[in-house]
Write an enzyme that holds these catalytic residues in place. Structure first.
Site, PDB file in Angstrom:
ATOM      1  N   GLU A 151     -18.151 -75.788  51.677  1.00 34.39           N
ATOM      2  CA  GLU A 151     -18.735 -75.026  52.775  1.00 34.39           C
ATOM      3  C   GLU A 151     -19.854 -75.750  53.523  1.00 34.39           C
ATOM      4  OE1 GLU A 151     -18.018 -71.854  54.035  1.00 34.39           O
ATOM      5  OE2 GLU A 151     -16.185 -72.031  52.847  1.00 34.39           O
ATOM      6  N   SER A 417      -1.981 -22.738  23.314  1.00 38.06           N
ATOM      7  CA  SER A 417      -2.376 -22.308  21.973  1.00 38.06           C
ATOM      8  C   SER A 417      -3.550 -23.094  21.407  1.00 38.06           C
ATOM      9  CB  SER A 417      -1.187 -22.420  21.021  1.00 38.06           C
ATOM     10  OG  SER A 417      -0.180 -21.483  21.382  1.00 38.06           O
TER      11      SER A 417
END
Length: 740
Positions: A151, A417
């Site tokens: 860069e 249940s």
């Protein structure tokens, strides 16, 4: 007389016309010579080119070329001055539109929330960045080297703007005929990321340069590079090298190797397009370009490049993956209510055991992979807590990468249940016992006629048998004997927070609850009768160690009498040994629990516990479609067994509370003393739960159960639903509902 040659003096003659002609010629020649001399001088002074013959005769060949060079230099200087004036004017104009430089400051990095497991391992980083900030010394040295090489090669030598780099980029772009290279330095990119919008305008570029110069003047090169690496976007919603490393490699930026560092640096050109989560091949090709740049700059050797290229390519998932991210989401949901707005970096210590978390995720994934397709079960959830309510593992769904909805803590569904233990606990509180007998036969309550799962009836059964076999008719009878409102109170007391409808059908779990609250409500059976408030956050601290919050669940209230806990444990153990939960049995360990299945097989659950953990598991579909006869004793019970076996590996078996030794003794309805409570929970008030009705006799709990004390007439027939044993007798449904 012969006429004279040019340049030869001719004497005058005073004779005829010929002499006059000679004089005129001489004068003409002189005039012509003078004109020629003046023309030559004029030509030489004005820079006009002479005919080749004359230029050659004078022997001067360079005066015209140097004149052209001088003219070009002159106009370049003129244009340069005007250009400088123009640029200076633009800088002054756009600079004047910016705030005063004295007010410039680096904006605070968005706060990061580091979420840790109970052992201190990182579960996740959350916040706008998705990762904590690292100094250059703390990150892999390959990362800054790779970024500089690809860069900004002259990062440590330029002053914020790199004229050579800009010229190189312009030449490259002109040669290629398109934009292939940018001329911005890392400092300029940082200035853009910190202060400016992404729009490409002349004003923004000028401001970017000014801000880059200011950054270089105010901060060192290392500080600028660290700020850049901790804030730059790496794609896939990852800002900063730490977030990107965890996103793509599932490791910290401290541990990134050369190949991984090259891949990260390569992403900066086009983070979204080159993301390995989107295009692994493109990301790898770009990483090789970065490795070449690093070698050119002398950062690495050929041998290191060879090693890096031999490593397997990175295969990142398309999204953050792992069940632990459900936990991270839960933490972030709870934080604002605990500390308000998040304005600084935080460290969150959680109750999660990452080893258990991984086991839970693997069990859910393996079970669905093996049997989910053929049984039409596409989703599942799991939550496991200890006796204090601390959540040790939580799985909110099959795959976090595919769906981030947490089915463990946010989805409300009927428990079926699995709700029955609260009904039975309420019945025991008013004097029923595990040996109380009821008639399993068709029952009608108003317009509701509950049926057993297998549509069979067994006649006289004890409550212990009824719970073990999950008989709906008996649960419905008990609800009407106790009263729906009392059942709701017991459920709320034990830990159910959701609103419930106090009607007869609550016996079959028709009120919706979350898996987390249902599971935590079973924990009082495990811990001896104390409330286990579910929690995942243990401590909230700032980055410097200041504690902002610490949980206070170490002194829970008592919610169940120890004798009732003992009896419930005995009954629910039978669910696993002889009842509907046989597939959940654990070798060598005492375990108890309850199955749950909702109407049309939409939901199937199993919630159970040992002396160490209470775990709840749900299977079903997000759209509510029915599964192929999947019950709580099927997939959920098997998955529960697999998880709990792994969770208890290496531990010494210990019995459930109240199943061995001397049991608590009741005398006239008063609870035994606190000495009957174990597991290190301390003492609790025995009267912290509602007293049973005064008309109900208290009986002793000796040898695991209290003997039945039914009326002499024997079992209560189905048509007599609502009758009680002991004192007051309610003979009709109307009397029961109206309190008559």
């Amino acid at each position: 007389m012969a006429s004279g040659k040019s340049g030869q003096r001719i004497e005058p003659s005073f004779g005829g016309n010929d002499d006059d002609d000679d004089f005129r010629v001489e004068a003409s020649d002189r005039v012509s010579g003078a004109r020629k001399s003046r023309r030559a001088k004029s030509t030489q002074s004005s820079g006009k080119r002479e005919p080749r013959g004359r230029r050659a005769s004078k022997g001067g060949s360079g005066s015209g070329f140097f004149g052209l060079v001088r003219r070009l230099a002159y106009w370049c200087v003129v244009l340069g001055i005007w250009g400088a004036i123009g640029v200076g004017g633009l800088v002054l104009y756009y600079g004047a539109r910016m705030p005063s430089a004295t007010s410039w400051s680096i904006p605070d990095r968005p706060p990061n929330v580091k979420i840790l497991s109970v052992s201190g391992d990182i579960i996740a980083n959350r916040g706008a960045t998705g990762g904590e900030a690292l100094s250059l010394e703390n990150m892999s040295p390959y990362i800054p080297q790779a970024v500089i090489a690809i860069e900004d090669r002259r990062f440590y030598s330029h002053f914020g703007v790199d004229p050579l780099g800009l010229a190189r980029a312009m030449l490259t772009n002109l040669t290629a005929g398109r934009m292939v290279q940018g001329g911005s330095t890392l400092t300029q990119q940082l200035a853009k990321n910190l202060f400016l919008s992404p729009e490409r305008t002349l004003e923004r570029k000028v401001q970017e340069v000014l801000l880059a110069l200011w950054l270089e003047q105010k901060y060192s090169k290392d500080q600028i590079l660290a700020m850049y690496l901790n804030r730059v976007f790496f794609g896939s919603n990852a800002y900063g090298v730490e977030a990107a490393s965890r996103r793509y490699f599932n490791k910290s930026a401290r541990d990134v190797n050369l190949g991984e560092a090259a891949l990260l640096a390569g992403l900066l050109k086009a983070p979204s397009r080159l993301s390995p989560a989107r295009d692994p091949q493109a990301a790898e090709q770009r990483a090789q370009v970065v490795l070449g740049a690093m070698r050119e700059e002398g950062f690495i050797s050929d041998a290191e490049i060879k090693t890096a290229m031999s490593q397997a390519p990175t295969r990142a998932k398309s999204f953050w993956s792992g069940a632990e991210y459900y936990v991270a989401d839960m933490v972030m949901d709870q934080l604002p209510g605990m500390i308000g707005e998040i304005t600084q970096d935080l460290v969150i210590d959680t109750t999660i055991d990452l080893a258990l978390e991984k086991e839970a995720e693997e069990v859910i994934s393996a079970t669905l992979e093996a049997e989910g397709g053929k049984l039409n079960a596409s989703q599942a959830a799991l939550v496991s807590i200890d006796g204090t309510g601390a959540i040790r593992a939580l799985v909110g769904g099959r795959d976090y990468a595919e769906s981030q909805f947490d089915r463990a803590s946010k989805a409300k569904r009927q428990p079926g249940s699995a709700f029955k233990p609260f009904v039975y606990a309420a019945a025991l509180e008013i004097g029923r016992t595990p040996m109380s007998v009821r008639n399993d036969a068709p029952v009608r309550i108003g317009n509701w006629t509950p049926e057993n799962y297998d549509q069979k009836y067994r006649g006289d059964v004890t409550l212990a048998d009824a719970l073990a076999n999950s008989l709906n008719t008996i649960a419905a009878q008990l609800v009407m004997e106790v009263g729906p409102q009392q059942v709701v109170k017991v459920a709320h007391r034990l830990g159910i927070d959701s609103e419930m409808q106090a009607n007869a059908s609550i016996a079959l779990g028709t009120s919706e609850v979350t898996l987390v609250e249902l599971t935590s409500s079973y924990a009082p059976f495990m811990n001896g009768g104390f409330k286990a408030t579910p929690h995942v956050i243990r401590r909230i601290s700032t980055a410097d160690g200041t504690v902002l919050f610490e949980n206070t669940y170490d002194n829970p209230p008592r919610v169940l009498d120890p004798a009732i806990v003992s009896e419930m444990n005995q009954m629910m153990m039978r669910v696993l040994t002889t009842g509907t939960g046989k597939k959940a049995r654990l070798p060598g360990w005492e375990a108890a629990g309850k199955t749950g299945t909702t109407q049309s097989f939409r939901d199937a659950l199993f919630v159970g516990y040992t002396s160490n953990l209470t775990t709840g598991i749900w299977f079903g579909n997000d759209d509510g479609k029915s599964m192929k006869k999947v019950t709580g004793g099927g997939l959920p019970a098997k998955a529960w067994h697999d998880f709990m076996v792994a969770a208890h590996e290496g531990l010494s078996p210990s019995p459930l509370f109240g199943t061995t030794g001397v049991q608590p003794v009741f005398d006239g309805g008063a609870a035994a003393g606190a000495e009957a409570v174990s597991d290190g929970f301390g003492t609790g008030a025995a009267d912290a739960f509602p007293e049973p009705p005064a008309s109900v006799d208290g009986t002793a709990a000796i040898e695991q159960v209290r003997p039945a004390n039914e009326q002499e007439g024997g079992p209560i027939p189905p048509e007599g639903v609502g009758e009680t044993t002991g004192a007051t007798r309610r003979t009709t449904l109307f009397d029961l509902l109206t309190g008559g």
